[in-house]
Design a protein around this motif. Sequence first.
Motif, short mmCIF file in Angstrom:
data_model
loop_
_atom_site.label_atom_id
_atom_site.label_comp_id
_atom_site.label_asym_id
_atom_site.label_seq_id
_atom_site.Cartn_x
_atom_site.Cartn_y
_atom_site.Cartn_z
N LEU A 72 47.36 15.71 39.85
CA LEU A 72 48.67 15.03 39.85
C LEU A 72 49.01 14.48 38.46
O LEU A 72 50.15 14.55 38.02
CB LEU A 72 48.66 13.87 40.86
CG LEU A 72 48.79 14.25 42.34
CD1 LEU A 72 48.49 13.03 43.21
CD2 LEU A 72 50.18 14.78 42.64
N GLU A 120 50.20 17.34 36.39
CA GLU A 120 51.50 17.82 36.87
C GLU A 120 52.64 16.87 36.48
O GLU A 120 53.72 17.29 36.13
CB GLU A 120 51.41 17.94 38.40
CG GLU A 120 52.63 18.47 39.09
CD GLU A 120 52.42 18.41 40.61
OE1 GLU A 120 51.51 19.09 41.12
OE2 GLU A 120 53.17 17.63 41.26
N LYS A 121 52.34 15.58 36.54
CA LYS A 121 53.40 14.58 36.29
C LYS A 121 53.40 14.04 34.86
O LYS A 121 54.11 13.10 34.56
CB LYS A 121 53.22 13.41 37.26
CG LYS A 121 53.52 13.75 38.72
CD LYS A 121 53.10 12.61 39.64
CE LYS A 121 53.34 12.95 41.08
NZ LYS A 121 54.63 12.47 41.58
N ASN A 122 52.56 14.59 34.00
CA ASN A 122 52.39 14.07 32.63
C ASN A 122 52.13 12.56 32.66
O ASN A 122 52.86 11.77 32.04
CB ASN A 122 53.59 14.41 31.75
CG ASN A 122 53.30 14.07 30.28
OD1 ASN A 122 52.14 14.07 29.85
ND2 ASN A 122 54.34 13.74 29.52
N ALA A 123 51.11 12.18 33.42
CA ALA A 123 50.75 10.76 33.55
C ALA A 123 49.45 10.49 32.81
O ALA A 123 48.58 11.36 32.73
CB ALA A 123 50.58 10.39 35.02
N ASP A 143 54.73 10.39 30.39
CA ASP A 143 55.94 9.85 31.04
C ASP A 143 55.59 8.69 31.97
O ASP A 143 56.40 7.80 32.20
CB ASP A 143 56.64 10.94 31.86
CG ASP A 143 57.12 12.07 30.97
OD1 ASP A 143 57.68 11.76 29.90
OD2 ASP A 143 56.91 13.25 31.32
N ILE A 144 54.38 8.75 32.52
CA ILE A 144 53.96 7.73 33.49
C ILE A 144 52.64 7.13 33.01
O ILE A 144 51.73 7.84 32.57
CB ILE A 144 53.75 8.37 34.89
CG1 ILE A 144 55.05 8.94 35.42
CG2 ILE A 144 53.15 7.37 35.88
CD1 ILE A 144 54.91 9.68 36.74
N LEU A 170 50.15 7.29 42.43
CA LEU A 170 50.57 8.38 41.55
C LEU A 170 51.34 9.44 42.34
O LEU A 170 52.40 9.92 41.90
CB LEU A 170 49.34 8.98 40.85
CG LEU A 170 49.58 10.12 39.88
CD1 LEU A 170 50.59 9.74 38.80
CD2 LEU A 170 48.27 10.53 39.20
N LYS A 171 50.84 9.77 43.51
CA LYS A 171 51.47 10.83 44.31
C LYS A 171 52.92 10.46 44.64
O LYS A 171 53.84 11.25 44.47
CB LYS A 171 50.67 11.01 45.60
CG LYS A 171 51.19 12.09 46.50
CD LYS A 171 50.30 12.23 47.72
CE LYS A 171 51.06 12.86 48.87
NZ LYS A 171 50.72 12.27 50.14
N GLU A 188 54.64 7.86 43.32
CA GLU A 188 55.26 7.09 42.21
C GLU A 188 55.81 5.75 42.71
O GLU A 188 56.98 5.42 42.52
CB GLU A 188 56.33 7.93 41.50
CG GLU A 188 55.73 9.17 40.86
CD GLU A 188 56.70 9.98 40.02
OE1 GLU A 188 57.63 9.38 39.46
OE2 GLU A 188 56.50 11.21 39.91
#
Length: 323
Positions: free
Chosen positions: A28, A31-34, A69-70, A295-296, A298
Amino acid sequence: MTTGFVLTQEKELSLDEIKELQAEVRRLAKEKNAVILAHYYQRPEVQDVADFIGDSLDLSRRAAQTDADIIVFCGVRFMCETAKILNPSKKVLHPNPESGCPMADMVTAEQVRMLRSKHPDATFVAYINTTADVKAEVDICVTSANAPKIISKIPARKIVFLPDQALGGWIAKQVPDKEFILWKGFCPPHFEFTAREVMKLKEKYPDAKVAVHPECHPKVIELADFVGSTSQIVKYATTVEAKRVIVITEVGLKYTLQKKNPEKEYIFPESMNYCGTVYCCTMKGITLPKVYETLKNEINEVLLPEDIMERARKPIERMLELS
Ligand code: SF4
């Protein structure tokens, strides 16, 4: 690896379940650029999914510099607030919004304003372990890693230091030309360690060196061979010549020490604190399932009023410049 900590109502996960969840968290994050930041006092299974592990200063720097981003911040609330203040365009997520720092909550913005009216000639210095509201009222922030260095550079002679009386007392000894007014806050887990139990450990392990966090009681600090922040303790304990090191800080650090240098033995006190053992309950309130859910979906975004962020940013940036 073992989870060790069972403080919440969540069911204890098997090692296979932990590995599966960790892989999902990492997937995750990609995928989410966290970016996942974790304090040294986090549970081992949470530390293992982090991109960076560190103390407050290390993590503040990481939060300020990240391109992600996160930011998922596995630490207590004031740390998440600091990350948001330093990087306001990012989405900062806190896996457990209930996880505050009891010491940070021992002083309010209103109390700081009152104190300032009594000491208009003083420079107000806040430990990074303070709420955003309190940071917005002070002149400069410090961490346990940089406090003596930064305070020695402040032109004013009179320093109001808050909220930790133990850290403030330790700094005052190193910067004797300043006059200190100390707020009477304290860190509940660190204040639980007693000089008596440290002396017993020294008797049992006479060859061991003693590393102490400056949030401990002054009588405990007096027994130390080394006093420093968690990052400084990591460096000292893993490189000092002695084979054994008695480490007087939150037990979460043991995991990092063992990973960094498994050749040495790290002895932590076995005293009981207010939540049943030596660890910080609120730090351990961040669990792997909570990191995953946060995270999943947000959720648990850290949001602060613009004016507070703007005012709180100045003392943090002053600290980063001077450190
Ligand atoms: S260890 Fe102490 S200072 Fe750190 S979060 Fe816990 S209560 Fe706060």
